[in-house]
Design a protein around this motif. Sequence first.
Motif, PDB file in Angstrom:
ATOM      1  N   ALA A 245     -64.683 -68.705  15.946  1.00  0.00           N
ATOM      2  CA  ALA A 245     -65.599 -67.616  16.315  1.00  0.00           C
ATOM      3  C   ALA A 245     -65.103 -66.872  17.549  1.00  0.00           C
ATOM      4  O   ALA A 245     -65.218 -65.637  17.635  1.00  0.00           O
ATOM      5  N   LEU A 246     -64.526 -67.619  18.497  1.00  0.00           N
ATOM      6  CA  LEU A 246     -64.021 -66.978  19.715  1.00  0.00           C
ATOM      7  C   LEU A 246     -62.822 -66.076  19.411  1.00  0.00           C
ATOM      8  O   LEU A 246     -62.701 -64.978  19.986  1.00  0.00           O
ATOM      9  N   TRP A 247     -61.934 -66.543  18.506  1.00  0.00           N
ATOM     10  CA  TRP A 247     -60.808 -65.693  18.103  1.00  0.00           C
ATOM     11  C   TRP A 247     -61.299 -64.404  17.449  1.00  0.00           C
ATOM     12  O   TRP A 247     -60.794 -63.310  17.745  1.00  0.00           O
ATOM     13  N   ILE A 248     -62.274 -64.520  16.577  1.00  0.00           N
ATOM     14  CA  ILE A 248     -62.819 -63.337  15.901  1.00  0.00           C
ATOM     15  C   ILE A 248     -63.476 -62.402  16.911  1.00  0.00           C
ATOM     16  O   ILE A 248     -63.274 -61.173  16.875  1.00  0.00           O
ATOM     17  N   ALA A 249     -64.256 -62.976  17.837  1.00  0.00           N
ATOM     18  CA  ALA A 249     -64.928 -62.157  18.850  1.00  0.00           C
ATOM     19  C   ALA A 249     -63.918 -61.424  19.730  1.00  0.00           C
ATOM     20  O   ALA A 249     -64.098 -60.245  20.066  1.00  0.00           O
ATOM     21  N   GLY A 271     -55.842 -56.419  17.622  1.00  0.00           N
ATOM     22  CA  GLY A 271     -57.204 -56.846  17.344  1.00  0.00           C
ATOM     23  C   GLY A 271     -57.357 -57.391  15.938  1.00  0.00           C
ATOM     24  O   GLY A 271     -58.017 -58.418  15.716  1.00  0.00           O
ATOM     25  N   ALA A 272     -56.726 -56.716  14.979  1.00  0.00           N
ATOM     26  CA  ALA A 272     -56.811 -57.163  13.590  1.00  0.00           C
ATOM     27  C   ALA A 272     -56.178 -58.542  13.411  1.00  0.00           C
ATOM     28  O   ALA A 272     -56.695 -59.387  12.665  1.00  0.00           O
ATOM     29  N   LEU A 273     -55.077 -58.796  14.118  1.00  0.00           N
ATOM     30  CA  LEU A 273     -54.427 -60.103  14.016  1.00  0.00           C
ATOM     31  C   LEU A 273     -55.296 -61.217  14.596  1.00  0.00           C
ATOM     32  O   LEU A 273     -55.358 -62.327  14.058  1.00  0.00           O
ATOM     33  N   LEU A 274     -55.972 -60.942  15.701  1.00  0.00           N
ATOM     34  CA  LEU A 274     -56.874 -61.939  16.284  1.00  0.00           C
ATOM     35  C   LEU A 274     -58.010 -62.268  15.336  1.00  0.00           C
ATOM     36  O   LEU A 274     -58.366 -63.436  15.139  1.00  0.00           O
ATOM     37  N   VAL A 275     -58.591 -61.241  14.730  1.00  0.00           N
ATOM     38  CA  VAL A 275     -59.666 -61.466  13.758  1.00  0.00           C
ATOM     39  C   VAL A 275     -59.143 -62.258  12.570  1.00  0.00           C
ATOM     40  O   VAL A 275     -59.786 -63.212  12.098  1.00  0.00           O
ATOM     41  N   ALA A 276     -57.965 -61.888  12.090  1.00  0.00           N
ATOM     42  CA  ALA A 276     -57.393 -62.564  10.924  1.00  0.00           C
ATOM     43  C   ALA A 276     -57.142 -64.037  11.207  1.00  0.00           C
ATOM     44  O   ALA A 276     -57.442 -64.904  10.368  1.00  0.00           O
TER      45      ALA A 276
END
Length: 509
Positions: A245-249, A271-276
């Motif tokens: 959840a923290l990576w997605i946030a 940002g997209a890579l962190l969410v992925a």
Amino acid sequence: MDQVLRQKPRQSFAGLWNISFGFFGIQIGFALQNANMSRVFQTLGSSIDDLPALWVAAPLTGLLVQPIIGHLSDRTWNRLGRRRPYFLAGAILSALALFLMPLSPAFGAPLLFAAAMLWLLDASLNISMEPFRAFVGDMLHADQHAAGYAVQTAFIGAGAVVGSIFPWFLEQAGVSNLAADGGLPGTVKWSFWAGGIALFTAVMWTVFTTREYSPEQQAAFAEEQARAPAPPVDALAGKSYRASALWIAAGVAVLLSVDWAGFEKEVLLLGALLVAYGILSALGIGLARRGRTTNMLSSIVGDFSGMPPVMKRLALVQFFSWSALFIMWINTTPVVTQYVFGSNDTTSVAYNEGANWVTVLFTVYNGVAAVAALLLLPWLSRKVGQVMTHSICLTLGAAGFLMFFAVRDATMLLVAEVGIGIAWASILAMPYAILASNLPQAKLGIYMGLFNVFIVIPQLLVATVTGSIMQALFPGEPVWTMLFAAASWLVAAIAMLRVKATLPHAGQG
């Protein structure tokens, strides 16, 4: 090698040569890419500010390819062996990309085609390169790891010399160094084509002159049995979803900050890579909780979250080491042509003389690396240990970057490349020698692949964030990137000192 061995036999120098000679060809490909792609992009119409975005293909492919190839190669065994099938596949695809790259101007969107070929080239080089790192650990006893990676580094340096100097050499031989009618200079085109042939030939040498240990032989090596760990994926089921959840946030925050802070659009990729990654890690945890621990996703996520302490601390060193290198590869051509040769016009004689001088500079640091790997690093590591050796070498490299920031004489920049070359040799040898001696053999491929993520992540940050920072603080002044590179290597040198406490063997210090 059909009999059951209880210990890996020591390799002669010829054996060390055959194991790593393919890296000579791979590094020719990397050198052509590193020394010429900014020139190719600028010649095809890219501005300096757009270079990081075009270069982002290279680290992104490494981020995706290397853990997957590491995971697969650990589990592969066929007629060619464990790692060699990937050597062969990567060599074929790399040679194809090097052949097609100079044809970019013939396509309707030449800049886009060149970026696509960079993507293919980097992905293909990574398919071959990652197994080569693990191959040294597979084939050598622990007491030969340092020697094995030193020989590999020497081949890397030699290959980079050949790849970097070839455009200059062709110009001396009478090949045109000027771009005409929207095309690429003849020196660049013929360098890529010759490089493709050399890469394929070198990798084939290793494929046909080596024979890998079978899975049964690998399992019989007593030292490897003693180090066999419990699979980190087994602990994945006990992890919460909080970190995911923290990576997605964090990724969402980066995505939202682009418009708010006025960042360049490339930051959206970060940002997209962190969410992925947050989503993929959550999926991996979910699969592990349902008892499905043999799938690739759970295995990679588990191994990443369960990295040994020595690997975690070396990862920080790698992060700052490769941040500086990527800054150098992107910005040396703009810095040298603009500040030393006085031209940003890609059609001018001055710009192309400066761009060719960059290939000479890159040749020097790679040549220094080849010599340092065989002579300086073994001597220094015996005197002060591998950890201090790496810290000292990184400090010398930082001094080289400071010279780029302050010096405006082309010849004096050769001195700067000596320090950078010593640091480069150490970056290619010391961390891998430490890892190969302190990681379980059965998972060497995946751990080497995951370790290389910390080469890729800083490159992505440089490609996505540095452009925004430079545009905001120093528009049109790429020389400031060299100051950032110097600071990055100094941080890496300090971080290296924290590694020694994680090493179980005093001799590795």
